[in-house]
Design a protein around this motif. Structure first.
Motif, short mmCIF file in Angstrom:
data_model
loop_
_atom_site.label_atom_id
_atom_site.label_comp_id
_atom_site.label_asym_id
_atom_site.label_seq_id
_atom_site.Cartn_x
_atom_site.Cartn_y
_atom_site.Cartn_z
N ARG A 8 104.43 -21.60 5.17
CA ARG A 8 105.38 -22.31 6.03
C ARG A 8 106.03 -21.31 6.97
NH1 ARG A 8 108.27 -24.96 1.06
NH2 ARG A 8 109.04 -22.87 1.05
N ASP A 9 106.49 -21.82 8.09
CA ASP A 9 107.28 -21.04 9.03
C ASP A 9 108.41 -21.95 9.50
OD1 ASP A 9 108.29 -19.30 10.87
OD2 ASP A 9 106.62 -19.46 12.28
N ARG A 10 109.59 -21.73 8.96
CA ARG A 10 110.75 -22.60 9.20
C ARG A 10 110.39 -24.04 8.85
NH1 ARG A 10 110.86 -19.51 14.19
NH2 ARG A 10 110.11 -21.41 15.17
N ASN A 11 110.44 -24.95 9.80
CA ASN A 11 110.12 -26.36 9.53
C ASN A 11 108.66 -26.70 9.77
OD1 ASN A 11 112.69 -27.00 8.74
ND2 ASN A 11 113.35 -27.65 10.75
N TYR A 12 107.83 -25.71 10.08
CA TYR A 12 106.41 -25.96 10.38
C TYR A 12 105.56 -25.60 9.17
CZ TYR A 12 108.13 -26.15 15.14
OH TYR A 12 108.82 -26.48 16.26
N LYS A 44 101.92 -24.40 7.85
CA LYS A 44 100.72 -23.71 8.32
C LYS A 44 99.53 -24.17 7.50
CE LYS A 44 102.97 -19.48 9.84
NZ LYS A 44 102.99 -18.02 9.68
N ILE A 45 98.48 -24.58 8.20
CA ILE A 45 97.26 -25.02 7.54
C ILE A 45 96.09 -24.24 8.12
CG2 ILE A 45 98.15 -27.32 7.04
CD1 ILE A 45 96.48 -28.32 9.42
N ILE A 105 108.34 -32.23 0.04
CA ILE A 105 106.98 -32.17 0.57
C ILE A 105 106.68 -30.77 1.05
CG2 ILE A 105 105.46 -33.00 2.41
CD1 ILE A 105 106.89 -35.69 2.21
N ARG A 106 107.62 -30.15 1.72
CA ARG A 106 107.40 -28.79 2.23
C ARG A 106 107.14 -27.80 1.11
NH1 ARG A 106 112.28 -29.48 6.17
NH2 ARG A 106 111.22 -30.38 7.96
N LYS A 107 107.72 -28.02 -0.06
CA LYS A 107 107.53 -27.11 -1.19
C LYS A 107 106.07 -27.07 -1.65
CE LYS A 107 112.17 -27.58 -3.06
NZ LYS A 107 112.98 -28.12 -4.16
N ASN A 108 105.31 -28.12 -1.36
CA ASN A 108 103.90 -28.19 -1.78
C ASN A 108 102.99 -27.34 -0.90
OD1 ASN A 108 104.19 -29.96 -4.00
ND2 ASN A 108 104.45 -31.66 -2.58
#
Length: 93
Positions: free
Chosen positions: A81-85, A87-88, A74-77
């Motif tokens: 990103r910043d570590r596990n967060y 950014k939107i 999911i994070r790859k989409n």
């Protein structure tokens, strides 16, 4: 029920609408209200109330907590990103 300019102004303010042609809007709204008044004249005293148009109950899944194993997919989409967060874009200006 009579639709007048005062009622249109109140509804427009509550719905946050900008109505450019109030006369046309009043005519169209009056047609809708008149139609509902015709429907009120229909005799429904012999009819059984209908609570839902769906006769068969929907089978719901069991309410069980499950861990999602592949969070990284999911994070790859997300491009930012910043570590596990994730950014939107902000929603406030």
């Amino acid at each position: 029920m009579k639709i007048d300019e005062k009622l249109v102004d109140e509804v427009a303010m509550l719905a946050r609408l900008k109505i450019s042609d109030k006369k046309t809007f009043i005519k169209e709204m009056q047609k809708i209200v008149d139609y509902f008044q015709i429907l009120e004249e229909v005799d429904t005293s012999e009819l059984e109330p209908m609570y839902t148009p769906i006769e068969n109950a929907t089978k719901l899944r069991d309410n069980k907590v499950r861990n999602f194993e592949d969070v990284e997919s999911i994070r790859k989409n997300f491009p930012n990103r910043d570590r596990n967060y994730l950014k939107i874009p902000g929603i406030h200006k």
